[in-house]
Design an enzyme around this catalytic site. Sequence first.
Site, PDB file in Angstrom:
ATOM      1  N   ASP A  65      59.669  56.237  79.226  1.00 50.05           N
ATOM      2  CA  ASP A  65      60.411  57.401  78.713  1.00 50.05           C
ATOM      3  C   ASP A  65      61.310  58.097  79.747  1.00 50.05           C
ATOM      4  O   ASP A  65      60.869  58.375  80.866  1.00 50.05           O
ATOM      5  CB  ASP A  65      59.446  58.484  78.233  1.00 50.05           C
ATOM      6  CG  ASP A  65      58.263  57.946  77.471  1.00 50.05           C
ATOM      7  OD1 ASP A  65      58.266  56.768  77.130  1.00 50.05           O
ATOM      8  OD2 ASP A  65      57.327  58.721  77.237  1.00 50.05           O
TER       9      ASP A  65
HETATM   10  N1  DQQ Z   1      54.780  57.618  76.958  1.00 50.74           N
HETATM   11  C1  DQQ Z   1      54.571  58.010  75.597  1.00 50.74           C
HETATM   12  C2  DQQ Z   1      54.299  59.472  75.734  1.00 50.74           C
HETATM   13  C3  DQQ Z   1      53.485  59.551  76.968  1.00 50.74           C
HETATM   14  C4  DQQ Z   1      54.128  58.532  77.841  1.00 50.74           C
HETATM   15  C5  DQQ Z   1      55.735  57.691  74.704  1.00 50.74           C
HETATM   16  C6  DQQ Z   1      53.171  57.770  78.725  1.00 50.74           C
HETATM   17  O1  DQQ Z   1      53.642  60.029  74.616  1.00 50.74           O
HETATM   18  O2  DQQ Z   1      53.496  60.842  77.540  1.00 50.74           O
HETATM   19  O3  DQQ Z   1      56.319  56.470  75.045  1.00 50.74           O
HETATM   20  O4  DQQ Z   1      53.863  56.901  79.575  1.00 50.74           O
END
Ligand code: DQQ
Length: 588
Positions: A65
């Site tokens: 992300d």
């Molecule tokens: N990636 C998820 C999120 C979390 C993160 C979404 C963990 O909900 O915080 O891709 O790497």
Amino acid sequence: WAFVLLPALFFLSSSVTNLFFSNSSSNGSGGRCSLCPQSPEVPYIVSTTYRTAYHFQPPRNWINDPCGLMYYKGIYHNFYQYNPHCALWCWGDIAWGHSVSTDLVNWIQLEPVIEPDNPSDIDGCWTGSATILSGGQPVILYTGVSRDNCQVQNLLFPKNPSDPYLREWTKAGNNPVIQPVVPGLNRSCFRDPTTGWIGPDGLWRIAVGAQLYSYNAALLYKSEDFLSWTRVDHPLYSHNLSNMWECPDFFAVLPGNNSGLDMSVSIPRGAKHALKMSVGYFDKYLIGVYDLKRDAFVPDTIVDDCRLWLRIDYGDFYASKSFFDSKKGRRIIWGWSQEADCRSDDVAKGWAGIHTIPRTIWLDSDGKQLLQWPVDEIESLRTNEINHQGLELNKGDMFEINGVDTFQADVEIYFELTSINAAEPFDPSWLLDPEKHCCEAGASVHGGIGPFGLVILASNNMDEHTVVHFRVYKSQQKYMILMCSDLRRSSIRPSPYTPAYGGFFELDLAKERKISLRTLIDRSAVESFGGGGRVCITSRVYPAVLADVGRAHMYAFNNGSATVRVPQLSAWTMRNAHVNVENGRSAI
Ligand code: DQQ
């Protein structure tokens, strides 16, 4: 996925050639290969040619992300979920990578800003957001995973706010600043705080994705100083049928106005709000108003079935985040596009995951849907422009686009419909599963109007190719356009995930007969923008033509009964950007 686009004959004497489409069984099974070995010792089996040339990615290792995007003292910052140790997402490893840019195209990698090292994030520094406080001071809120997967929200401050590169950050002494202490809350599903916004009472607000009892919500918190937070007794918005809402994003937009709005100042009258959530495999959103009295988001239309919610992107795109770019007064969004090949291949090539091209995002003049367009800065990479005007594509025609690097290109085409009478009837049930409809109505299936579009990354005999195409349907008083990015023949290799992605958009064809398509091709990444950015589809492709042959074809085509004109076709080769190639510390 029993489909093959098997073109057979090209009449090479003319520039517009005839395409034979036929149906037969595909031998590609598709599907993610979940049983790949994870050992770093696996032999090197993947070509380096799949690495993108102008998309954001670190030199090596895993990213997911985008977190905490911002423009600060003349510099764009991209913080991101990063595994500094390998090309896989591993429990306990996730840190925050950090890169900086002056143009959103070329990036310099700096040191990770945080790593898991204290009880409130010992199992991972997960997604969060940056906010620029009223005095200009940036802060970051992020999810820390403490023991037993208990998710909490932590605060970070820059050590030296006068450093425009914000190289070093300090974790607040009173972390966690928000604990999962809400009745019915699943403490392993409480994460991804949004950027803060100011409410009418002058207090800061943020939303956090959460699962409570049997529903999912963007929980609302408020604070005077960003340090101590109180939960508001109702969520910003909730829904009882979808999966957990990860990475919520909440922002104001003005209908028909592509200027962005800064959520840290008061929002003008007439503004609407968008609430985005990453749910299942897609980033979905609702348009509505922020009811200041109730301190809650109220969607314009209540749609219970979340399969019908609009998507930011209908392809391989997740966990997007937007920010207000005070340099150019626009809102920019970008998302994570994950690899769609074996995890063992990711380990072998040493990297996994990219961020999409940053996109300006705004609300259409009808107030119903968001539009997106790649930021103008990306056009600085365009070279070797080619143009064609006044082409006519009859049923079965393919027009080869020569003169650009077909692995690194930006292509813009306008398709003009010569008549709209041949549009076939629209079935609203298709909206529930556009991917299924793209599989049934692939490029080989003749239609009234369409399929027409682009064939890219095609081998000489077309046993490999990717198709981005449109079909036009008539739905009572309006027209519905289907856009597909069909990857089912994108690779002769068996391992990549090769779906046919799709989405629908409405267009007033009685007024405007043109449908535009812009496709950015960057080796293993293909981003397409249909109808001026009404439907966007990001795809990941791993063709052998790229790895083994080094040459591919690109065509504009039509396979519908109605002739389609192409008043304008432009294409450019895209140069390599400097993406995280230098060591930041020595480069600045
Ligand atoms: N990636 C998820 C999120 C979390 C993160 C979404 C963990 O909900 O915080 O891709 O790497």
